[in-house]
Design a protein around this motif. Sequence first.
Motif, short mmCIF file in Angstrom:
data_model
loop_
_atom_site.label_atom_id
_atom_site.label_comp_id
_atom_site.label_asym_id
_atom_site.label_seq_id
_atom_site.Cartn_x
_atom_site.Cartn_y
_atom_site.Cartn_z
N LEU A 110 0.61 -1.63 3.21
CA LEU A 110 -0.77 -1.27 3.50
C LEU A 110 -1.79 -1.61 2.43
O LEU A 110 -2.99 -1.42 2.64
CB LEU A 110 -0.86 0.25 3.76
CG LEU A 110 -0.02 0.78 4.90
CD1 LEU A 110 -0.02 2.30 4.90
CD2 LEU A 110 -0.52 0.25 6.23
N GLY A 111 -1.33 -2.08 1.28
CA GLY A 111 -2.24 -2.31 0.16
C GLY A 111 -3.39 -3.25 0.46
O GLY A 111 -4.49 -3.08 -0.06
N ALA A 112 -3.16 -4.24 1.31
CA ALA A 112 -4.21 -5.21 1.62
C ALA A 112 -5.22 -4.67 2.61
O ALA A 112 -6.33 -5.19 2.70
CB ALA A 112 -3.59 -6.50 2.17
N THR A 113 -4.87 -3.62 3.34
CA THR A 113 -5.75 -3.13 4.40
C THR A 113 -6.26 -1.71 4.18
O THR A 113 -7.16 -1.28 4.89
CB THR A 113 -5.04 -3.18 5.76
OG1 THR A 113 -3.85 -2.37 5.70
CG2 THR A 113 -4.68 -4.61 6.14
N SER A 114 -5.71 -0.99 3.23
CA SER A 114 -6.12 0.40 3.01
C SER A 114 -6.53 0.62 1.56
O SER A 114 -5.68 0.64 0.67
CB SER A 114 -4.96 1.35 3.37
OG SER A 114 -5.27 2.67 2.96
N ARG A 115 -7.81 0.81 1.38
CA ARG A 115 -8.31 1.10 0.02
C ARG A 115 -7.72 2.40 -0.52
O ARG A 115 -7.43 2.52 -1.70
CB ARG A 115 -9.82 1.20 0.02
CG ARG A 115 -10.52 -0.10 0.17
CD ARG A 115 -12.00 0.13 0.13
NE ARG A 115 -12.59 -0.90 -0.72
CZ ARG A 115 -13.86 -1.02 -0.91
NH1 ARG A 115 -14.70 -0.17 -0.37
NH2 ARG A 115 -14.31 -1.98 -1.68
N ALA A 116 -7.57 3.39 0.36
CA ALA A 116 -7.05 4.69 -0.05
C ALA A 116 -5.61 4.58 -0.54
O ALA A 116 -5.26 5.13 -1.59
CB ALA A 116 -7.14 5.69 1.10
#
Length: 183
Positions: A110-116
């Motif tokens: 998820l690192g590429a799509t979730s800033r949180a």
Amino acid sequence: MDSASARLRVLDAAEELFYRRGVKSVGMDDIRAASGVSLKRLYQLFPAKEQLVEAYLERRDTRWRGRLATHVELHEDPRERILAVFDWLRGWFGEEGFRGCAWINAYGELGATSRAVAGQVRAHKRAFREYLAGLVADAGLAPELAGQLFLLAEGAMVTAGVTGRTEPADEARAAARALVGAR
């Protein structure tokens, strides 16, 4: 069931499922079934899956770093404390169900799509590096050693996660021993 109990049950279920199966493969209905908390209550506690993932990583960070520090503090010699980090990693790598670093795994998903999620991962890695920097300072060693030890530990985590073996911790410990000049 009160909100605190429901939250705890949801986080327990999320941690077990996210770590074992991966974040993307686990739906909110899976969390509902595993936790016994209604879907309505689940969404009241965590209106979006991303918020649940963020809370899971934050709670896991607190426990992970606490377990590490407890183990390291058993050693008095400052240089041995540094090496104790790698001993603890070996024990963690050998635990039943070990699937690598939860933060690296979450970042990969998820690192590429979730800033949180990326923020939680970065915070965890920054805190771990700062912890190592504190151990290096306590041992009176050059500050740049912290980054080198951090990379050894991170590399061991990734390798152990991929191979399912504990030896990467031993190999990283041997390299750390050479770097710190420990007896």
